[in-house]
Design an enzyme around this catalytic site. Sequence first.
Site, PDB file in Angstrom:
ATOM      1  N   TYR A  20      88.987 -25.245   2.171  1.00  0.00           N
ATOM      2  CA  TYR A  20      89.591 -25.242   3.520  1.00  0.00           C
ATOM      3  C   TYR A  20      88.610 -25.774   4.572  1.00  0.00           C
ATOM      4  CZ  TYR A  20      91.213 -23.043   7.900  1.00  0.00           C
ATOM      5  OH  TYR A  20      91.584 -22.784   9.194  1.00  0.00           O
ATOM      6  N   ASN A  44      89.170 -22.808  -6.262  1.00  0.00           N
ATOM      7  CA  ASN A  44      90.047 -22.309  -5.201  1.00  0.00           C
ATOM      8  C   ASN A  44      90.511 -23.451  -4.297  1.00  0.00           C
ATOM      9  OD1 ASN A  44      91.368 -20.096  -3.941  1.00  0.00           O
ATOM     10  ND2 ASN A  44      89.854 -20.129  -2.289  1.00  0.00           N
ATOM     11  N   LEU A  68      78.808 -25.428  -9.799  1.00  0.00           N
ATOM     12  CA  LEU A  68      77.447 -25.506  -9.251  1.00  0.00           C
ATOM     13  C   LEU A  68      76.440 -24.701 -10.084  1.00  0.00           C
ATOM     14  CD1 LEU A  68      76.374 -27.031  -6.793  1.00  0.00           C
ATOM     15  CD2 LEU A  68      76.911 -25.024  -5.412  1.00  0.00           C
ATOM     16  N   SER A 133      78.518 -15.721   7.379  1.00  0.00           N
ATOM     17  CA  SER A 133      79.723 -15.126   7.950  1.00  0.00           C
ATOM     18  C   SER A 133      79.380 -13.989   8.896  1.00  0.00           C
ATOM     19  CB  SER A 133      80.557 -14.573   6.788  1.00  0.00           C
ATOM     20  OG  SER A 133      81.543 -13.702   7.266  1.00  0.00           O
ATOM     21  N   ALA A 134      80.279 -13.743   9.843  1.00  0.00           N
ATOM     22  CA  ALA A 134      80.121 -12.602  10.746  1.00  0.00           C
ATOM     23  C   ALA A 134      80.167 -11.288   9.976  1.00  0.00           C
ATOM     24  CB  ALA A 134      81.228 -12.622  11.794  1.00  0.00           C
ATOM     25  N   TYR A 157      81.068  -9.156  -1.391  1.00  0.00           N
ATOM     26  CA  TYR A 157      81.106 -10.512  -0.812  1.00  0.00           C
ATOM     27  C   TYR A 157      80.074 -10.632   0.311  1.00  0.00           C
ATOM     28  CZ  TYR A 157      82.596 -14.174   2.431  1.00  0.00           C
ATOM     29  OH  TYR A 157      82.594 -15.241   3.296  1.00  0.00           O
ATOM     30  N   LYS A 161      76.398 -12.897   0.917  1.00  0.00           N
ATOM     31  CA  LYS A 161      76.003 -13.684   2.094  1.00  0.00           C
ATOM     32  C   LYS A 161      74.621 -13.241   2.585  1.00  0.00           C
ATOM     33  CE  LYS A 161      79.566 -16.378   2.545  1.00  0.00           C
ATOM     34  NZ  LYS A 161      79.400 -17.729   1.994  1.00  0.00           N
ATOM     35  N   TYR A 184      79.930 -17.870  10.567  1.00  0.00           N
ATOM     36  CA  TYR A 184      81.271 -18.181  11.073  1.00  0.00           C
ATOM     37  C   TYR A 184      81.975 -16.898  11.479  1.00  0.00           C
ATOM     38  CZ  TYR A 184      80.763 -22.210   7.780  1.00  0.00           C
ATOM     39  OH  TYR A 184      80.345 -23.292   7.055  1.00  0.00           O
ATOM     40  N   ASN A 186      86.113 -16.219  12.814  1.00  0.00           N
ATOM     41  CA  ASN A 186      87.364 -16.309  12.036  1.00  0.00           C
ATOM     42  C   ASN A 186      87.989 -17.706  12.141  1.00  0.00           C
ATOM     43  OD1 ASN A 186      86.869 -13.379  12.456  1.00  0.00           O
ATOM     44  ND2 ASN A 186      88.760 -13.200  11.307  1.00  0.00           N
ATOM     45  N   ASP A 306      87.863  -2.536   7.449  1.00  0.00           N
ATOM     46  CA  ASP A 306      88.063  -3.334   8.673  1.00  0.00           C
ATOM     47  C   ASP A 306      87.345  -2.692   9.865  1.00  0.00           C
ATOM     48  OD1 ASP A 306      89.492  -5.456   7.757  1.00  0.00           O
ATOM     49  OD2 ASP A 306      91.433  -4.800   8.528  1.00  0.00           O
TER      50      ASP A 306
END
Length: 350
Positions: A20, A44, A68, A133-134, A157, A161, A184, A186, A306
Amino acid sequence: MRILGRGRIKTVLVTGGAGYIGSHICVELLDAGLEVLVIDNLSNSSQEALNRVEKITGKTVLFYQINLQDKARVKTVFETHTIDAVIHLAGLKSVGDSCRLPLEYYQNNISSTLVLLEMLEQFSVRNIVFSSSATVYGDPATVPVTEQFPLRATNPYGRTKLMIEEILRDVANASHIKVVLLRYFNPIGAHESGLIGEAPNGTPNNLLPYISQVAMGQRDKVLIFGGDYPTIDGTGVRDYIHVVDLAKGHTKALQEIVGNGSKGESCQVYNLGTGHGHSVIEVIKAFEQACGHKIIYEIVDRRSGDVAECYANPALANEKLNWRAEKELSEMVMDAWHWQTQNPKGYKID
Ligand code: NAD
Ligand code: UDP
């Protein structure tokens, strides 16, 4: 383009370039006059995304379908091409899957990075930009979040990072390799052409593809995870950033590491966000404007892990990278909707 004009960077390897965010980065790099190589195992993603990148830019992407972790095959790519910089996006990214399959996540994300770094050392490639990522901020004590906030991952995950950030910091300290860690917030939306966008497999985990599928009538309703957060309307608040703005941040990051020469710090860290938060309900309302009809939703229990609110302070990237997110939420959801209507099944053709 300054990167090219200075004659410092000509060829960029994008790992995970069929994905993406990677496909949007490829467009930016090609538009900037750079040569682009992609390594992706398509676990993916679809090669069709790269065909579309070529269609948008009128330029060629050199694609290698390689895992990879496969050092021998990755090495042949480095032997065949003179690579000036790497943008490393390849990795698994689902929080839920990472909790069920932690070993797969550590194996894939960490080993891939180690193979890549070994190649950088062997072939004297001096520049790497990493997709962080944030999520590395965990549940931030306050917002907006600056790069100095404490780091704490809450799932495997996120821990990959954090670990990769640490590995890259060590490598930057011990070698001539210069590192930029981009955290990043969102990313949402799609290229304005409607040719490339987010095409998740199965049930989407993220809010935007889920809303898009409800808007298309492919799913019944959006389930809002929690309506009792201490936010403006009780739903979670995030810093949504247009994927094209995010992609532009990568060319700016390359300019910064190359342009700064030996004066630059060996490892730089930047938040890529807009600096504004939007609630789930605000996003749904904006999407209704874009698609022209109501989107049914139901408020359900909070999703475990969350946080209530997370948005960036992007001042450092604004200042040092001369980069700023320009697109508003209305444009993000408009482009997401355009992509979804043009490609109701993502890249699948039948
Ligand atoms: P994506 O899944 O669309 O892209 C990742 C790509 O990496 C895929 O094309 C996949 O096939 C490839 N890949 C995975 N493992 C590989 C391996 N071992 N070898 C070769 N290719 C491999 O995801 P995306 O949303 O484009 O995310 C790109 C990067 O940005 C990821 O590292 C992700 O963790 C990070 N990120 C994404 C978000 C987000 O919300 N999308 C937010 C923060 C950070
Ligand atoms: N969210 C939701 N329903 C969904 C997916 C997400 O209510 O089907 C909410 C989630 O709780 C968070 C926001 O939307 O407040 C963004 O979630 P997403 O998974 O897209 O990104 P995250 O910030 O968790 O990485």
